[in-house]
Design a protein around this motif. Structure first.
Motif, PDB file in Angstrom:
ATOM      1  N   LEU A   1       0.748  -1.175   0.115  1.00 57.49           N
ATOM      2  CA  LEU A   1       0.142  -0.028  -0.016  1.00 57.49           C
ATOM      3  C   LEU A   1       1.062   1.195   0.025  1.00 57.49           C
ATOM      4  CD1 LEU A   1      -2.673  -0.951   2.682  1.00 57.49           C
ATOM      5  CD2 LEU A   1      -2.773  -1.209   0.099  1.00 57.49           C
TER       6      LEU A   1
ATOM      7  N   SER B   1      -0.734   4.289   0.476  1.00 58.16           N
ATOM      8  CA  SER B   1      -1.436   5.267   1.294  1.00 58.16           C
ATOM      9  C   SER B   1      -2.504   4.525   2.090  1.00 58.16           C
ATOM     10  CB  SER B   1      -1.895   6.180   0.750  1.00 58.16           C
ATOM     11  OG  SER B   1      -3.274   5.949  -0.160  1.00 58.16           O
ATOM     12  N   GLU B   2      -2.983   4.941   3.240  1.00 58.05           N
ATOM     13  CA  GLU B   2      -3.924   4.439   3.834  1.00 58.05           C
ATOM     14  C   GLU B   2      -5.158   3.950   3.294  1.00 58.05           C
ATOM     15  OE1 GLU B   2      -5.387   6.982   7.291  1.00 58.05           O
ATOM     16  OE2 GLU B   2      -3.959   6.481   8.383  1.00 58.05           O
ATOM     17  N   VAL B   3      -5.674   2.659   3.634  1.00 59.91           N
ATOM     18  CA  VAL B   3      -6.688   2.001   2.904  1.00 59.91           C
ATOM     19  C   VAL B   3      -7.702   1.315   3.997  1.00 59.91           C
ATOM     20  CG1 VAL B   3      -7.783   0.290   1.390  1.00 59.91           C
ATOM     21  CG2 VAL B   3      -5.584   1.477   1.026  1.00 59.91           C
ATOM     22  N   SER B   4      -8.930   1.866   4.206  1.00 59.01           N
ATOM     23  CA  SER B   4     -10.021   1.153   5.216  1.00 59.01           C
ATOM     24  C   SER B   4     -10.871   0.027   4.611  1.00 59.01           C
ATOM     25  CB  SER B   4     -10.892   2.215   5.880  1.00 59.01           C
ATOM     26  OG  SER B   4     -10.208   3.302   6.334  1.00 59.01           O
TER      27      SER B   4
ATOM     28  N   THR C   1      -7.950   0.197   9.470  1.00 60.86           N
ATOM     29  CA  THR C   1      -7.372   1.032   8.422  1.00 60.86           C
ATOM     30  C   THR C   1      -5.847   0.671   8.458  1.00 60.86           C
ATOM     31  OG1 THR C   1      -8.706   3.008   9.238  1.00 60.86           O
ATOM     32  CG2 THR C   1      -6.437   3.647   8.079  1.00 60.86           C
ATOM     33  N   LEU C   2      -5.730   0.212   7.038  1.00 67.32           N
ATOM     34  CA  LEU C   2      -4.201  -0.347   6.841  1.00 67.32           C
ATOM     35  C   LEU C   2      -3.334   0.851   6.528  1.00 67.32           C
ATOM     36  CD1 LEU C   2      -5.262  -3.462   4.552  1.00 67.32           C
ATOM     37  CD2 LEU C   2      -4.525  -3.405   7.161  1.00 67.32           C
ATOM     38  N   ALA C   3      -2.180   0.697   7.040  1.00 64.89           N
ATOM     39  CA  ALA C   3      -1.205   2.284   6.701  1.00 64.89           C
ATOM     40  C   ALA C   3      -0.446   1.844   5.605  1.00 64.89           C
ATOM     41  CB  ALA C   3      -0.039   1.893   8.025  1.00 64.89           C
ATOM     42  N   PRO C   4       0.203   2.838   5.084  1.00 66.49           N
ATOM     43  CA  PRO C   4       1.239   2.684   3.827  1.00 66.49           C
ATOM     44  C   PRO C   4       2.195   1.865   4.223  1.00 66.49           C
ATOM     45  CG  PRO C   4       0.834   5.067   4.231  1.00 66.49           C
ATOM     46  CD  PRO C   4       0.108   4.126   5.640  1.00 66.49           C
TER      47      PRO C   4
ATOM     48  N   THR D   1       2.090  -1.563   4.083  1.00 67.80           N
ATOM     49  CA  THR D   1       1.322  -3.006   4.701  1.00 67.80           C
ATOM     50  C   THR D   1       1.351  -3.631   3.138  1.00 67.80           C
ATOM     51  OG1 THR D   1      -0.234  -1.793   5.932  1.00 67.80           O
ATOM     52  CG2 THR D   1      -0.702  -4.116   5.197  1.00 67.80           C
TER      53      THR D   1
ATOM     54  N   SER E   1      -1.995  -1.683  12.448  1.00 67.25           N
ATOM     55  CA  SER E   1      -3.260  -1.118  11.879  1.00 67.25           C
ATOM     56  C   SER E   1      -3.917  -0.356  12.912  1.00 67.25           C
ATOM     57  CB  SER E   1      -4.123  -2.215  11.214  1.00 67.25           C
ATOM     58  OG  SER E   1      -3.344  -2.870  10.142  1.00 67.25           O
ATOM     59  N   LYS E   2      -4.907   0.466  12.333  1.00 66.47           N
ATOM     60  CA  LYS E   2      -6.161   1.101  13.231  1.00 66.47           C
ATOM     61  C   LYS E   2      -7.231   0.091  13.263  1.00 66.47           C
ATOM     62  CE  LYS E   2      -4.415   5.784  12.340  1.00 66.47           C
ATOM     63  NZ  LYS E   2      -4.786   6.663  11.725  1.00 66.47           N
TER      64      LYS E   2
END
Length: 134
Positions: free
Chosen positions: A36, A38-41, A87-90, A92, A120-121
């Motif tokens: 990734l 950027s962030e992806v939910s 929310t996966l971080a850049p 990942t 991750s959040k």
């Protein structure tokens, strides 16, 4: 931006050398490994949802949370195994592709398998989730 193979789902990611999966039969065809950018939910699919499914799995696609419960007149169609928005971080790294026979039944077709990455959040769902209104 890249398109997940055999789908119309776009992700801010770059392709990597394909890594093996922790769950045989997880993919309905080939899968790809991505990092990734950027962030992806995404929606988390509990690893306890189906025998033989290991690791962290996510439903990818145009789904939205519907707080306050199911829409009026709807029957429960989502498995109880969908438990949180993650929310996966850049940075990942995921395997991504079309869901295969080893994955629990659900309306999603495109899934991701966590390979490695930053913390991750995680936020538990407040209600149901369903297709994004068009």
């Amino acid at each position: 931006m890249m398109i997940i193979p055999n789908s119309s789902i776009r992700m801010p990611a770059r392709s990597l050398v394909t890594e093996s999966t922790g769950t045989p039969g997880a993919w309905g065809g080939l899968h790809s490994t991505v990092e990734l950018l950027s962030e992806v939910s995404v929606y988390r699919v509990s690893a306890t949802a189906s025998p033989g499914v290991t690791g962290e799995w996510f439903a990818l696609g145009p789904w939205v949370e519907m707080p306050g419960g199911m829409p009026h007149g709807s029957a429960p169609t989502r498995p109880a195994s969908y438990d949180a928005i993650v929310t996966l971080a850049p940075g990942t790294v995921l395997n991504v592709g079309v869901r295969g026979p080893a994955m629990p039944d659900g309306d999603e077709e495109v899934v991701g398998e966590l390979i490695r990455g930053p913390v991750s959040k995680v936020r538990p769902l407040d209600g149901w989730w369903g297709p994004r209104p068009t």
